[in-house]
Design an enzyme around this catalytic site. Structure first.
Site, PDB file in Angstrom:
ATOM      1  N   TYR A 211      -8.767   7.309  14.035  1.00 20.31           N
ATOM      2  CA  TYR A 211      -7.476   6.834  13.548  1.00 20.31           C
ATOM      3  C   TYR A 211      -7.461   6.723  12.018  1.00 20.31           C
ATOM      4  CZ  TYR A 211      -3.735   3.955  11.988  1.00 20.31           C
ATOM      5  OH  TYR A 211      -2.673   3.522  11.255  1.00 20.31           O
TER       6      TYR A 211
ATOM      7  N   THR B 109     -11.601 -10.676  21.747  1.00 20.50           N
ATOM      8  CA  THR B 109     -11.215  -9.601  22.666  1.00 20.50           C
ATOM      9  C   THR B 109     -11.782  -9.832  24.071  1.00 20.50           C
ATOM     10  OG1 THR B 109     -11.443  -8.192  20.731  1.00 20.50           O
ATOM     11  CG2 THR B 109     -10.972  -7.096  22.814  1.00 20.50           C
TER      12      THR B 109
ATOM     13  N   ASP C 104      -2.747   5.557  16.971  1.00 18.89           N
ATOM     14  CA  ASP C 104      -3.137   4.224  17.440  1.00 18.89           C
ATOM     15  C   ASP C 104      -2.209   3.850  18.598  1.00 18.89           C
ATOM     16  OD1 ASP C 104      -0.718   3.607  16.299  1.00 18.89           O
ATOM     17  OD2 ASP C 104      -1.490   2.104  14.907  1.00 18.89           O
TER      18      ASP C 104
ATOM     19  N   TRP D 233       0.827  -1.219   0.000  1.00 15.18           N
ATOM     20  CA  TRP D 233       0.000   0.000   0.000  1.00 15.18           C
ATOM     21  C   TRP D 233       0.857   1.263   0.000  1.00 15.18           C
ATOM     22  CZ3 TRP D 233      -0.106  -3.914   3.587  1.00 15.18           C
ATOM     23  CH2 TRP D 233       0.558  -3.678   4.783  1.00 15.18           C
TER      24      TRP D 233
ATOM     25  N   CYS E 122      11.125   1.563  18.217  1.00 15.31           N
ATOM     26  CA  CYS E 122      10.513   1.908  19.513  1.00 15.31           C
ATOM     27  C   CYS E 122       9.483   0.841  19.885  1.00 15.31           C
ATOM     28  CB  CYS E 122       9.887   3.305  19.425  1.00 15.31           C
ATOM     29  SG  CYS E 122       9.590   4.072  21.021  1.00 15.31           S
TER      30      CYS E 122
ATOM     31  N   CYS F  42      18.074   4.620  17.468  1.00 18.33           N
ATOM     32  CA  CYS F  42      16.907   5.466  17.183  1.00 18.33           C
ATOM     33  C   CYS F  42      17.314   6.805  16.558  1.00 18.33           C
ATOM     34  CB  CYS F  42      16.122   5.718  18.466  1.00 18.33           C
ATOM     35  SG  CYS F  42      14.688   6.776  18.187  1.00 18.33           S
TER      36      CYS F  42
ATOM     37  N   GLY G 132     -10.253 -12.134  10.879  1.00 15.02           N
ATOM     38  CA  GLY G 132     -10.987 -11.920  12.121  1.00 15.02           C
ATOM     39  C   GLY G 132     -11.611 -10.534  12.196  1.00 15.02           C
ATOM     40  N   TYR G 133     -12.330 -10.280  13.278  1.00 21.56           N
ATOM     41  CA  TYR G 133     -13.022  -9.000  13.476  1.00 21.56           C
ATOM     42  C   TYR G 133     -13.766  -8.599  12.202  1.00 21.56           C
ATOM     43  CZ  TYR G 133      -9.876  -8.959  17.445  1.00 21.56           C
ATOM     44  OH  TYR G 133      -9.191  -9.305  18.571  1.00 21.56           O
TER      45      TYR G 133
ATOM     46  N   CYS H 218      17.038   1.867  21.466  1.00 16.87           N
ATOM     47  CA  CYS H 218      17.281   3.305  21.592  1.00 16.87           C
ATOM     48  C   CYS H 218      18.598   3.741  20.952  1.00 16.87           C
ATOM     49  CB  CYS H 218      17.242   3.718  23.052  1.00 16.87           C
ATOM     50  SG  CYS H 218      15.618   3.469  23.795  1.00 16.87           S
TER      51      CYS H 218
ATOM     52  N   GLU I 201      -5.375   0.298   6.114  1.00 17.17           N
ATOM     53  CA  GLU I 201      -5.472   0.762   7.492  1.00 17.17           C
ATOM     54  C   GLU I 201      -6.539  -0.002   8.279  1.00 17.17           C
ATOM     55  OE1 GLU I 201      -3.314   2.400   9.017  1.00 17.17           O
ATOM     56  OE2 GLU I 201      -2.208   3.377   7.416  1.00 17.17           O
TER      57      GLU I 201
ATOM     58  N   THR J 154      -4.369  -6.418  13.355  1.00 19.86           N
ATOM     59  CA  THR J 154      -3.656  -7.479  12.643  1.00 19.86           C
ATOM     60  C   THR J 154      -2.269  -6.989  12.238  1.00 19.86           C
ATOM     61  OG1 THR J 154      -5.836  -8.110  11.783  1.00 19.86           O
ATOM     62  CG2 THR J 154      -3.945  -9.194  10.808  1.00 19.86           C
TER      63      THR J 154
HETATM   64  N1  ADE Z   1       0.167   0.204  10.962  1.00 25.10           N
HETATM   65  C1  ADE Z   1      -0.939   0.894  10.715  1.00 25.10           C
HETATM   66  N2  ADE Z   1      -0.809   1.621   9.605  1.00 25.10           N
HETATM   67  C2  ADE Z   1       0.435   1.383   9.122  1.00 25.10           C
HETATM   68  C3  ADE Z   1       1.153   1.832   8.013  1.00 25.10           C
HETATM   69  N3  ADE Z   1       0.611   2.678   7.152  1.00 25.10           N
HETATM   70  N4  ADE Z   1       2.387   1.372   7.856  1.00 25.10           N
HETATM   71  C4  ADE Z   1       2.913   0.516   8.752  1.00 25.10           C
HETATM   72  N5  ADE Z   1       2.298   0.052   9.802  1.00 25.10           N
HETATM   73  C5  ADE Z   1       1.060   0.475  10.004  1.00 25.10           C
END
Ligand code: ADE
Length: 352
Positions: free
Chosen positions: A119, A298, A137, A24, A191, A201, A81-82, A198, A37, A43
């Protein structure tokens, strides 16, 4: 934060060099960002990739998704799922076609679309449309709780607003996509929840927790209640031709409209048999135990015992009740818990 523009620069240049190649990310088509997303909620990236690619082959446009049969959408989602995510996504696609001429809105109208919460709204607006919107998120809260030393409980719903405000104040207005995805990528690669790296980072010089050595204590996240165990007895009921009784779930909410094998909430084989006789007639026999398995949602946990059974009654098939040869079961969408039964039987046969 002492130097916001250095922070933005360090984050974005790290992201541009180190980002994973994800399907994506090849273009920023809003539909692809939307689908990815939604899949990425609950997941992991590695699991999502093959589902995303297949989903795009089956439903390449919002229009094709809007026009699809719900059952085909659920089938393409099977295993993720979900499932309410899939249902809402399709409802949302219909809304976009009917109310927005097939184009996902670029403004706050986007909130009115089914399944698009704060989100997803922020992710689509910032990644696909270049708007300076936060997309917060759990991963973003972890990263920001460390950078800004925020000790509020991230399990509480209201806490998200604290982080949205911080992202609004720090986002790079000109590079909203790389900035937000940079934070997400930092959360995934550096992270991490435990043992954050770290030393490697790119933004450690801007990080309060790194200075205080408190990265191991953040974020604060109170424990949710553990899922409630529910005992379920399931039977694979074979007719004389070897077909299996399969039915569509009507239980509103949980896994609605997916398929299952006859079952009920009990731990007792005799009670299951009695119930099956009430449903299908006297000549139903629940026989040996085939397997036990658990499946965690959940809020609940199914503890399933699966039996083999026989039915010598004539079963009248309809929209939501079918007799199906074992090999054809995969044509229907099943919840993961039932796919586990199918896989186990396929591997090990029916010997109890
Ligand atoms: N988790 C949620 N959206 C994401 C994204 N665009 N790239 C990487 N991890 C993600």
């Amino acid at each position: 934060m002492k130097n916001k523009s250095e922070f933005q620069k360090d984050l974005i240049s790290w992201f541009r060099k180190n980002q994973r190649e994800l399907p994506w990310r090849k273009d920023k088509e809003p539909y692809k960002i939307w689908v990815s997303e939604i899949m990425l909620q609950q997941t992991k990236v590695d699991t999502v990739i093959p589902y995303f690619n297949r989903f795009m082959r089956i439903f390449p446009t919002i229009e094709s998704l809007a026009k699809a049969k719900e059952e085909d959408v659920l089938k393409a989602w099977e295993g993720l799922g979900y499932y309410s995510r899939a249902r809402n996504l399709q409802q949302g696609a219909k809304q976009v076609m009917q109310q927005y001429k097939g184009k996902i809105p670029e403004n706050s109208d986007i909130e009115k679309i089914r399944g698009i919460g704060p989100y997803t709204k922020g992710a689509i607006l910032s990644i696909a449309y270049g708007k300076a919107e936060p997309a917060v998120d759990g991963n973003v809260m972890r990263v920001y709780s460390r950078i800004f030393s925020v000790w509020d409980d991230i399990a509480k719903t209201q806490t998200r607003h604290i982080f949205e405000k911080l992202v609004r104040e720090t986002i790079d207005q000109k590079n909203t996509s790389d900035f937000n995805q940079g934070i997400m990528e930092l959360g995934a690669l550096i992270c991490t929840p435990t043992n954050p790296k770290c030393k490697e980072c790119p933004v450690k010089t801007h990080c309060q927790a790194f200075q205080d050595n408190s990265q191991g204590e953040l974020p604060i996240k109170s424990k949710k209640k553990p899922p409630k165990p529910i005992k379920i007895a399931v039977v694979l009921l074979f007719d004389e031709k070897g077909n299996i009784v399969t039915r569509k779930r009507s239980n509103p909410g949980l896994l609605e409209n997916l398929w299952e094998f006859p079952n009920m909430e009990t731990e007792t084989k005799a009670i299951l048999e009695e119930e099956m006789r009430k449903t299908f007639g006297k000549k139903v026999y629940v026989k040996e135990k085939l397997m036990e398995l658990t499946h965690i949602f959940t809020h609940i946990k199914w503890e399933m015992t699966v039996y083999k059974g026989k039915i010598e009654e004539q079963v009248k098939e309809n929209e939501s009740l079918k007799l199906i040869p074992f090999e054809e079961l995969t044509d229907l969408p099943f919840p993961v818990a039932y796919q586990k039964i199918y896989k186990e039987v396929k591997q090990n046969g029916l010997q109890g």
